[in-house]
Design a protein around this motif. Sequence first.
Motif, PDB file in Angstrom:
ATOM      1  N   ARG A  21       0.836  -1.203   0.000  1.00 17.72           N
ATOM      2  CA  ARG A  21       0.000   0.000   0.000  1.00 17.72           C
ATOM      3  C   ARG A  21       0.874   1.258   0.000  1.00 17.72           C
ATOM      4  NH1 ARG A  21      -3.213  -0.073   4.812  1.00 17.72           N
ATOM      5  NH2 ARG A  21      -2.273  -2.037   5.447  1.00 17.72           N
ATOM      6  N   LEU A  22       2.017   1.171   0.676  1.00 18.24           N
ATOM      7  CA  LEU A  22       2.948   2.303   0.623  1.00 18.24           C
ATOM      8  C   LEU A  22       3.427   2.521  -0.806  1.00 18.24           C
ATOM      9  CD1 LEU A  22       5.195   1.662   3.769  1.00 18.24           C
ATOM     10  CD2 LEU A  22       3.681   3.618   3.417  1.00 18.24           C
ATOM     11  N   ARG A  23       3.731   1.439  -1.474  1.00 15.17           N
ATOM     12  CA  ARG A  23       4.190   1.557  -2.867  1.00 15.17           C
ATOM     13  C   ARG A  23       3.122   2.209  -3.734  1.00 15.17           C
ATOM     14  NH1 ARG A  23       8.778  -1.216  -3.756  1.00 15.17           N
ATOM     15  NH2 ARG A  23       8.665  -0.772  -5.970  1.00 15.17           N
ATOM     16  N   GLU A  24       1.890   1.768  -3.504  1.00 11.55           N
ATOM     17  CA  GLU A  24       0.776   2.375  -4.254  1.00 11.55           C
ATOM     18  C   GLU A  24       0.729   3.875  -4.021  1.00 11.55           C
ATOM     19  OE1 GLU A  24      -2.864   0.480  -3.071  1.00 11.55           O
ATOM     20  OE2 GLU A  24      -2.997  -0.603  -4.962  1.00 11.55           O
ATOM     21  N   ALA A  25       1.091   4.289  -2.831  1.00  8.72           N
ATOM     22  CA  ALA A  25       1.077   5.717  -2.509  1.00  8.72           C
ATOM     23  C   ALA A  25       2.357   6.407  -2.948  1.00  8.72           C
ATOM     24  CB  ALA A  25       0.874   5.888  -1.004  1.00  8.72           C
ATOM     25  N   GLY A  26       3.218   5.690  -3.655  1.00 10.91           N
ATOM     26  CA  GLY A  26       4.428   6.294  -4.190  1.00 10.91           C
ATOM     27  C   GLY A  26       5.591   6.336  -3.226  1.00 10.91           C
ATOM     28  N   LEU A  27       5.528   5.535  -2.146  1.00 12.10           N
ATOM     29  CA  LEU A  27       6.610   5.533  -1.144  1.00 12.10           C
ATOM     30  C   LEU A  27       7.355   4.208  -1.182  1.00 12.10           C
ATOM     31  CD1 LEU A  27       4.576   7.158   1.748  1.00 12.10           C
ATOM     32  CD2 LEU A  27       6.236   8.281   0.265  1.00 12.10           C
TER      33      LEU A  27
END
Lengths: 458, 607
Positions: free
Chosen positions: B541-547
């Motif tokens: 989910r962090l990756r989805e948020a660009g992190l």
Amino acid sequence: MAKRRVLVISHNHPKVRPGGAEAYAYELHCALRDSSEWQPTFVARTGPPLSPTGRPHPGTIFSPVDGVSGEYFVYGDDYDFDWLFGTIRDSKELYTRHFREFLLALSPDVVHFQHTLFLGYDLLREVRNTLPDVPILYTLHEFLPICHNNGQMIRTMDSEPCTHDSPRRCNECFPGITPQTFFLRKRFIQAQMSTVDRFIAPSALLRDRFVEWGLPPEKVTLEEYGRRIASEQPEPDDRERRDRLGFFGQLSPYKGIDLLLEAMRDLRRDERREANTDLATAVAERIGRSRPREPASSGPQLWIHGANLDLQEHAFRDKFDRLLDETRECVTLVGPYKHDRLSELMAGVDWVVVPSIWWENSPLVIQEAFAHGKPVICSDIGGMAEKVTDGVNGLHFRVGDALSLANAIRRVVDSPALWDELRAGIPRVHTMDDHVPVIVGMYERLLEERAVEGAAAA
Amino acid sequence: MTTSIEYPPAGATSSSRPPRGVRAAAWLSDDVLLTVADSEAPRGGEGAPDTTARFRGAGTDWISAIRVPSGVGPLAGGPERLAVANGGEAPVLHRRDLEGKLVDIRAFLRDHVASWTVDGRGEFVTFVASLLAVEGASQSLAEGAYLVREALRERLPLSVLDIAAPRTLHVDRLHRIGERAFYVQGWCFIRDPSLASLTAVAPEGSRVELAAHAFRHPRPDVAEFLSLREGYERTTPLGFIAYFETPAPSLRRDGWAIELRDDAGLGIEAIVPPPQEGAGPNRDAVLADLRIERRRNEALRENHIRPALTTLQEMREQTVAIDDIEDYGSVPSNPPASIVVPLYGRVDFVEHQLVQFVNDPDLREAELIYVLDSPELADHLDSFASQLHALYRLPFRVVTLSANGGFSIANNLGASVARGRLLLLLNSDVIPAAPGWLGMMRDFYEATPKIGALAPKLLYEDEAIQHAGIYFQRPAGEREWWNEHYFKGMHRDLPAANVARPVPAVTAACLMTDAAVYERLGGLRGLYVQGDYEDSDFCLRLREAGLACWYMPQVELYHLEGQSFSSPTREASADYNRWLHTCLWHETIEATMGEFDRGADAGSGGV
């Protein structure tokens, strides 16, 4: 100038139960008492399992020892103590309330731990919390912080000596305790011990093992036990044969007393085979306290001085009784002895045998033997091999090997001249008069260092 | 005869006038009154929302179920006015209106409902059951509805366990998943296989049709008992499992029934054992059914197990809350970082952490929060914690939960009270190797742009690597992605493992993230069972948020993962979690692993 105060902490008082570490600790206390600059207080834990002494007055766990000023019992219940971690698990009140008040009341300048057994390593931390500027010293007597097997560093499965710890190896000795738990144990003990300023190791063996285990080397000092005994050996008596052996120590399997009895039994058997004459009529009484010093037979004779058979397990007690029975012609169980009778008892033997199956640190009995001009026959490992040099002031035999011990005994019995040779090689004993200045020197140096740090910080 | 059930539309301001011409009335429960009245059922009008539900019965009869405020019910001496509407100048139904008309509920049913047709009575039972949804579910109303059901329900012959019987039906177990959610397992047999309906009937009267939706599976033990020919179950398996939801809440334990009808309309019913309560055991039982499905047949998993487990978790999230917060010493009020440590099943780890933390100045600045997820240990921890604080003199907080919530809930609730700008999730069995670790992690986090999560190197007690970043791997030919740890089992000094780098995901055993980001993303998700995959789920989910997720080997801690014995439940959970994780993330995982394999920092194992 007012005397400075040192608190000596022990796990047991030798007046309650005899034992090596506590005997030394108390001797040190008495020696410090005689000094002009230091005022010592001795605190010894009491309570099960070592003593039946009951709880003192309500509301306190401290009480003077037999009304003497400067000596205290601190009472603890056995069931609270966690043997594995060396702590009182669920209740820290012993430290944070009782001991804290005691420390504040006493206000020592130096705290010198001899042991934390039954008290807990947490006590180190509480001392540091309560007396932040006071140097803490810790004398090491065995391997308890390293080894859960009674601090002996011998393996549970075969009693073989162990050279290093690891979570896996400790789990091998105690399959019911996980490697992770042993890891936690080590980290816990080391963390509490990080509050100590100076460790004293009475043998190079202990120093090296503990440094390898993780104590900072600059904090560990080698300093032999000092003894309250005359430094001059008594004159030897005139004898043709040198075949009287003495054992002085706890009657426990770690001390190898069963090994020694097996060796005596085997020697007797061989001797009986060789001899073709009747044995002498009178045999030394088994539990005689006055016994003939002239042997009834022609072989070596052994006198066993020691106590604590009742603390051992059934299997060992049975084995001991059986061996004693088989060797009653050449072995006498003298039983417990008081320290002030030691000279007399030593006078009646030629050799002192130290057949321990564990490493030993610096056995007090070796120093006592040397003080009385008696060479030592001992196992070839650890502190024993460090303090006794084979062929110089004693003989080594292979650890745990009754046959090897029997051969060593036979050798000394067959060559009386050996005794004089080895006696000549006995070193001077480190007396309390030698020892106390070293100890006190450590106290003073640590105090100076703290004063300098304090000044620098200001 | 038409029967109809009328409810006021949502937010209605329809009539607040009581039914006129009440001929009889009876208390259905402590707070619901049934009345039967003439054709002129009042409708429309002004005033406060109506609290009446109406049912059109035979002829011109209207039966109303009127909710009365508390304190005026049958046992109350109470005021004369049985207010129909809440507050205001609502017209009221007076006790005097009921004089002479109040009867026992059984008499009411007998006189006014029992004469209806089977269908009519059935619909009335459903109407009463639905009151638990509309008027609110109380134990008393549940009892009343049960009584109505028993009085009016058409009973079918009881199923007999006889190999000669033309139809047999048996329920092995029923689990309560929530107020309206249930999970049933049993078997049924019809000699002429023409199953028309399989209906679960709640004690209060709700009915749910299961036949089309239930998962069928073989029951060779039953087939043998019924002496069925070999191969019978290949076409018509006897067993059934179903997750179902009732239209209205069901509270009563006793009284569940299940009905079986064939095309000819003939039917039997069986008594259902009372539903098993207890979220933990129910979860285990549902998970255990995973072994029933055949490989690659995911119908059971997708249609029954997943909704059951998801609902269980939702119930948990709604019910588990913080019971108590206790501070030991003065915890910093504006700390740079907060550490959240869930405690489950044992609390001795607290001392082992404190004894290491006490020598670390970074820890004095941080806010240390222990979350007790085993409330039965609350008293013990309370006395233990004050002792520990007295000895170690390090401040910390203890947050006690009202019930066992599980890993994600414990972390989320701990995070909800944390005051630090940075949040560190830490397992209780993680012990630092040396002081200064927290400061180093903070510095790294603050210096790295677009960072979402940061984790250090974690070691086993024998200096082997336990964690050096997580990656995803799918064995050849399999559909599911597995979570793997880089370099697991290798010595801590392995050069390839000592490179700080971005990784696909990191472990929640020691995970640093920004507290605001954690809150925005909703923290850890509890979809997964018994811990596992929540961390990679969060990282994705962090990756989805660009992190990004980063691994830093400069900081090392020991993670003393106990040798927890593999039990069937653990294996089933792992199985389910992996499947669910793949269901939710397979596209993102493929894309992510594609990036990492192409990039310079692949590093999955060999060097």
